[in-house]
Motif scaffolding. Structure first.
Motif, PDB file in Angstrom:
ATOM      1  N   ILE A   1       0.837  -1.191   0.000  1.00  0.00           N
ATOM      2  CA  ILE A   1       0.000   0.000   0.000  1.00  0.00           C
ATOM      3  C   ILE A   1       0.869   1.237   0.000  1.00  0.00           C
ATOM      4  O   ILE A   1       1.729   1.379   0.862  1.00  0.00           O
ATOM      5  CB  ILE A   1      -0.902   0.000   1.233  1.00  0.00           C
ATOM      6  N   PRO A   2       0.689   2.167  -0.932  1.00  0.00           N
ATOM      7  CA  PRO A   2       1.450   3.409  -0.892  1.00  0.00           C
ATOM      8  C   PRO A   2       1.107   4.185   0.364  1.00  0.00           C
ATOM      9  O   PRO A   2       0.018   4.086   0.907  1.00  0.00           O
ATOM     10  CB  PRO A   2       0.968   4.170  -2.145  1.00  0.00           C
ATOM     11  N   GLU A   3       2.049   4.997   0.836  1.00  0.00           N
ATOM     12  CA  GLU A   3       1.837   5.740   2.058  1.00  0.00           C
ATOM     13  C   GLU A   3       0.726   6.773   1.923  1.00  0.00           C
ATOM     14  O   GLU A   3       0.074   7.128   2.884  1.00  0.00           O
ATOM     15  CB  GLU A   3       3.138   6.423   2.497  1.00  0.00           C
ATOM     16  N   GLN A   4       0.486   7.290   0.720  1.00  0.00           N
ATOM     17  CA  GLN A   4      -0.452   8.395   0.567  1.00  0.00           C
ATOM     18  C   GLN A   4      -1.814   7.971   0.058  1.00  0.00           C
ATOM     19  O   GLN A   4      -2.734   8.750   0.052  1.00  0.00           O
ATOM     20  CB  GLN A   4       0.138   9.451  -0.388  1.00  0.00           C
ATOM     21  N   ASP A   5      -1.960   6.741  -0.401  1.00  0.00           N
ATOM     22  CA  ASP A   5      -3.223   6.377  -1.045  1.00  0.00           C
ATOM     23  C   ASP A   5      -3.527   4.916  -0.761  1.00  0.00           C
ATOM     24  O   ASP A   5      -2.761   4.039  -1.136  1.00  0.00           O
ATOM     25  CB  ASP A   5      -3.129   6.614  -2.552  1.00  0.00           C
ATOM     26  N   SER A   6      -4.646   4.641  -0.114  1.00  0.00           N
ATOM     27  CA  SER A   6      -5.025   3.266   0.192  1.00  0.00           C
ATOM     28  C   SER A   6      -6.235   2.803  -0.602  1.00  0.00           C
ATOM     29  O   SER A   6      -6.687   1.693  -0.451  1.00  0.00           O
ATOM     30  CB  SER A   6      -5.333   3.142   1.697  1.00  0.00           C
ATOM     31  N   ALA A   7      -6.765   3.636  -1.466  1.00  0.00           N
ATOM     32  CA  ALA A   7      -8.055   3.344  -2.097  1.00  0.00           C
ATOM     33  C   ALA A   7      -8.003   2.148  -3.018  1.00  0.00           C
ATOM     34  O   ALA A   7      -8.984   1.423  -3.166  1.00  0.00           O
ATOM     35  CB  ALA A   7      -8.532   4.567  -2.869  1.00  0.00           C
ATOM     36  N   ALA A   8      -6.865   1.896  -3.665  1.00  0.00           N
ATOM     37  CA  ALA A   8      -6.812   0.846  -4.675  1.00  0.00           C
ATOM     38  C   ALA A   8      -6.317  -0.484  -4.138  1.00  0.00           C
ATOM     39  O   ALA A   8      -6.196  -1.443  -4.883  1.00  0.00           O
ATOM     40  CB  ALA A   8      -5.903   1.286  -5.830  1.00  0.00           C
ATOM     41  N   ALA A   9      -6.011  -0.565  -2.865  1.00  0.00           N
ATOM     42  CA  ALA A   9      -5.419  -1.780  -2.322  1.00  0.00           C
ATOM     43  C   ALA A   9      -6.482  -2.833  -2.063  1.00  0.00           C
ATOM     44  O   ALA A   9      -7.488  -2.560  -1.437  1.00  0.00           O
ATOM     45  CB  ALA A   9      -4.695  -1.471  -1.021  1.00  0.00           C
ATOM     46  N   PRO A  10      -6.295  -4.070  -2.547  1.00  0.00           N
ATOM     47  CA  PRO A  10      -7.270  -5.120  -2.287  1.00  0.00           C
ATOM     48  C   PRO A  10      -7.202  -5.586  -0.843  1.00  0.00           C
ATOM     49  O   PRO A  10      -6.152  -5.572  -0.210  1.00  0.00           O
ATOM     50  CB  PRO A  10      -6.815  -6.252  -3.231  1.00  0.00           C
ATOM     51  N   VAL A  11      -8.351  -5.989  -0.310  1.00  0.00           N
ATOM     52  CA  VAL A  11      -8.385  -6.537   1.039  1.00  0.00           C
ATOM     53  C   VAL A  11      -7.654  -7.868   1.043  1.00  0.00           C
ATOM     54  O   VAL A  11      -7.899  -8.726   0.205  1.00  0.00           O
ATOM     55  CB  VAL A  11      -9.843  -6.726   1.509  1.00  0.00           C
ATOM     56  N   GLN A  12      -6.717  -8.042   2.001  1.00  0.00           N
ATOM     57  CA  GLN A  12      -5.924  -9.243   2.074  1.00  0.00           C
ATOM     58  C   GLN A  12      -6.097  -9.894   3.425  1.00  0.00           C
ATOM     59  O   GLN A  12      -6.541  -9.284   4.379  1.00  0.00           O
ATOM     60  CB  GLN A  12      -4.444  -8.908   1.843  1.00  0.00           C
ATOM     61  N   ARG A  13      -5.666 -11.158   3.520  1.00  0.00           N
ATOM     62  CA  ARG A  13      -5.746 -11.864   4.783  1.00  0.00           C
ATOM     63  C   ARG A  13      -4.425 -12.585   5.061  1.00  0.00           C
ATOM     64  O   ARG A  13      -4.387 -13.593   5.721  1.00  0.00           O
ATOM     65  CB  ARG A  13      -6.896 -12.880   4.755  1.00  0.00           C
ATOM     66  N   ARG A  14      -3.301 -12.073   4.510  1.00  0.00           N
ATOM     67  CA  ARG A  14      -2.013 -12.694   4.752  1.00  0.00           C
ATOM     68  C   ARG A  14      -1.379 -12.134   6.016  1.00  0.00           C
ATOM     69  O   ARG A  14      -1.871 -11.187   6.603  1.00  0.00           O
ATOM     70  CB  ARG A  14      -1.098 -12.495   3.538  1.00  0.00           C
ATOM     71  N   ARG A  15      -0.254 -12.719   6.409  1.00  0.00           N
ATOM     72  CA  ARG A  15       0.400 -12.320   7.645  1.00  0.00           C
ATOM     73  C   ARG A  15       0.847 -10.871   7.601  1.00  0.00           C
ATOM     74  O   ARG A  15       1.338 -10.382   6.593  1.00  0.00           O
ATOM     75  CB  ARG A  15       1.589 -13.247   7.915  1.00  0.00           C
TER      76      ARG A  15
ATOM     77  N   ASP B   1     -14.327  -0.021   0.733  1.00  0.00           N
ATOM     78  CA  ASP B   1     -14.145  -1.404   1.181  1.00  0.00           C
ATOM     79  C   ASP B   1     -12.948  -2.103   0.568  1.00  0.00           C
ATOM     80  O   ASP B   1     -12.766  -3.306   0.741  1.00  0.00           O
ATOM     81  CB  ASP B   1     -15.423  -2.217   0.937  1.00  0.00           C
ATOM     82  N   THR B   2     -12.116  -1.387  -0.188  1.00  0.00           N
ATOM     83  CA  THR B   2     -10.860  -1.973  -0.693  1.00  0.00           C
ATOM     84  C   THR B   2      -9.652  -1.283  -0.061  1.00  0.00           C
ATOM     85  O   THR B   2      -8.536  -1.407  -0.563  1.00  0.00           O
ATOM     86  CB  THR B   2     -10.781  -1.850  -2.223  1.00  0.00           C
ATOM     87  N   SER B   3      -9.867  -0.569   1.009  1.00  0.00           N
ATOM     88  CA  SER B   3      -8.804   0.200   1.646  1.00  0.00           C
ATOM     89  C   SER B   3      -8.082  -0.618   2.707  1.00  0.00           C
ATOM     90  O   SER B   3      -8.514  -1.705   3.100  1.00  0.00           O
ATOM     91  CB  SER B   3      -9.399   1.449   2.298  1.00  0.00           C
ATOM     92  N   THR B   4      -6.984  -0.064   3.178  1.00  0.00           N
ATOM     93  CA  THR B   4      -6.279  -0.649   4.320  1.00  0.00           C
ATOM     94  C   THR B   4      -7.213  -0.744   5.512  1.00  0.00           C
ATOM     95  O   THR B   4      -7.182  -1.728   6.265  1.00  0.00           O
ATOM     96  CB  THR B   4      -5.063   0.208   4.702  1.00  0.00           C
ATOM     97  N   PHE B   5      -8.034   0.264   5.696  1.00  0.00           N
ATOM     98  CA  PHE B   5      -8.950   0.283   6.830  1.00  0.00           C
ATOM     99  C   PHE B   5      -9.850  -0.944   6.828  1.00  0.00           C
ATOM    100  O   PHE B   5     -10.115  -1.537   7.875  1.00  0.00           O
ATOM    101  CB  PHE B   5      -9.791   1.559   6.805  1.00  0.00           C
ATOM    102  N   ALA B   6     -10.305  -1.355   5.654  1.00  0.00           N
ATOM    103  CA  ALA B   6     -11.213  -2.497   5.557  1.00  0.00           C
ATOM    104  C   ALA B   6     -10.518  -3.819   5.846  1.00  0.00           C
ATOM    105  O   ALA B   6     -11.173  -4.805   6.185  1.00  0.00           O
ATOM    106  CB  ALA B   6     -11.839  -2.546   4.161  1.00  0.00           C
ATOM    107  N   GLU B   7      -9.194  -3.861   5.735  1.00  0.00           N
ATOM    108  CA  GLU B   7      -8.469  -5.113   5.941  1.00  0.00           C
ATOM    109  C   GLU B   7      -8.584  -5.639   7.364  1.00  0.00           C
ATOM    110  O   GLU B   7      -8.432  -6.834   7.601  1.00  0.00           O
ATOM    111  CB  GLU B   7      -6.991  -4.934   5.593  1.00  0.00           C
TER     112      GLU B   7
END
Length: 363
Positions: free
Chosen positions: A7-21, A334-340
């Motif tokens: 995830i880039p430091e300035q933008d979390s909108a495009a990051a897929p929700v993940q469930r890895r360590r 719902d694809t943000s770091t927050f949603a992870e």
């Protein structure tokens, strides 16, 4: 250990929700941190009209149903009343978490009222969390050996999980011994008094944690709690001699169930995947858990179903966390770091940790 997010430091909108360590040094998602601060400023005040009735009603219902369980002759009715008592006292007890974060001027009298009504009667005065839980939120201590409330449970042996939960059933006995026997003896045996303070006066799960001496400004407040808990514990020890064993055993069973339930909630409050390395704020958030479902409010009451969000904004009062979660989710998507950090429930979380213990290490 391989990073789990790019995830880039300035933008979390495009990051897929993940469930890895979770990697300890995931770069901080500044967009998420900024949103958490900016979107919640207007709901960051503790409201006494919510805190006081919630705490008092929970405690009174818990004690009334405990008394009913002791007094009724029907076994099934006693069990039903006991179950209600467990959930009510569980909710009342968890206000200790709020107390550890409240500014001393935020709710005048609430700490004292809670200790008199809940903390001392349940032999869990707020001193056992005050100046202890805040270490868990310290930027450089979370997940390290200095964190009193962290063990890498997901990296331990499979047998460690049931042991972690079931050992809590011994809490009523341990607390009676701590306050009713060790504390009075400690008055005349200084080494025992120091041991009790360092090792037996904090709600911690890290066996390496040693509590530091109380500061001068806290000693009077802590002494009040210690004296109250000790007097109450000695009273409880006396009750079998003039009331018989039934009241104490039923009360102990109810409080043991409260402790086990709380330990099970603790088991799924984090992913427990850090092995002692200092973590970024975003890594701490992703190693923590939000369970937004309504049912989670039963097993994680007083705002604790939003535990990851709580680690972003620790001073947020429990009654504002749902609104805060809704606002930040709407802003970041719902694809943000927050949603992870959002998870569907307790069972999948327990399953994740159990699979991790079974697959991490051999021997």
């Amino acid at each position: 250990m391989e990073a789990t997010s790019n995830i880039p430091e300035q933008d979390s909108a495009a990051a897929p929700v993940q469930r890895r360590r979770v990697h300890a040094q995931i770069p901080d998602d500044k967009a998420m941190l900024r949103a958490a601060a900016e979107l919640t400023r207007d709901i960051n005040t503790a409201r006494p009209e919510i805190y006081w009735p919630d705490m008092i009603v929970s405690a009174l219902v818990g004690y009334a149903t405990m008394a009913g369980a002791i007094l009724v002759e029907s076994t099934w009715l006693a069990v039903a009343l006991g179950i209600v008592s467990v959930f009510a006292l569980y909710r009342a007890l968890l206000f200790i978490h709020e107390i550890s974060h409240l500014h001393r001027d935020a709710l005048p009298g609430f700490r004292t009222g809670w200790n008199l009504l809940v903390g001392i009667p349940l032999l869990t005065p707020s001193l056992m969390y005050e100046n202890v839980h805040t270490l868990h939120h310290a930027r450089t201590k979370y997940g390290t050996i200095e964190d009193p409330e962290y063990m890498p449970l997901a990296l331990m042996k499979p047998w460690s999980l049931p042991l972690f939960v079931l050992v809590a059933a011994l809490a009523p006995i341990a607390l009676i011994v701590r306050w009713g026997i060790i504390a009075p003896i400690g008055l005349i045996v200084p080494p025992l008094r120091r041991f009790a303070w360092e090792r037996l006066s904090a709600l911690s799960i890290n066996p390496s944690f040693r509590r530091r001496p109380a500061e001068d400004k806290e000693r009077g407040w802590f002494l009040f709690q210690q004296v109250g808990a000790s007097l109450w514990a000695m009273f409880l020890i006396s009750t079998p001699f003039w009331l018989g064993w039934r009241p104490l055993l039923i009360a102990a069973a109810i409080t043991a169930a409260v402790a086990v339930f709380n330990q099970l909630r603790t088991l799924v409050a984090h992913l427990w995947e850090n092995d002692g390395e200092a973590m970024t704020v975003t890594a701490q958030y992703l190693d923590s858990v939000n369970v937004p479902s309504f049912i989670a409010g039963i097993w994680a009451p007083v705002g604790l179903r939003y535990h990851a969000l709580h680690h972003l904004v620790p001073s947020m009062p429990y009654h504002s966390l749902h609104e805060a979660h809704k606002r930040i989710s709407a802003k970041l998507g719902d694809t943000s770091t927050f949603a992870e950090a959002s998870h569907p429930g307790m069972i999948p979380l327990v399953g994740r940790i159990a699979r991790s213990t079974m697959g991490r290490r051999e021997g």
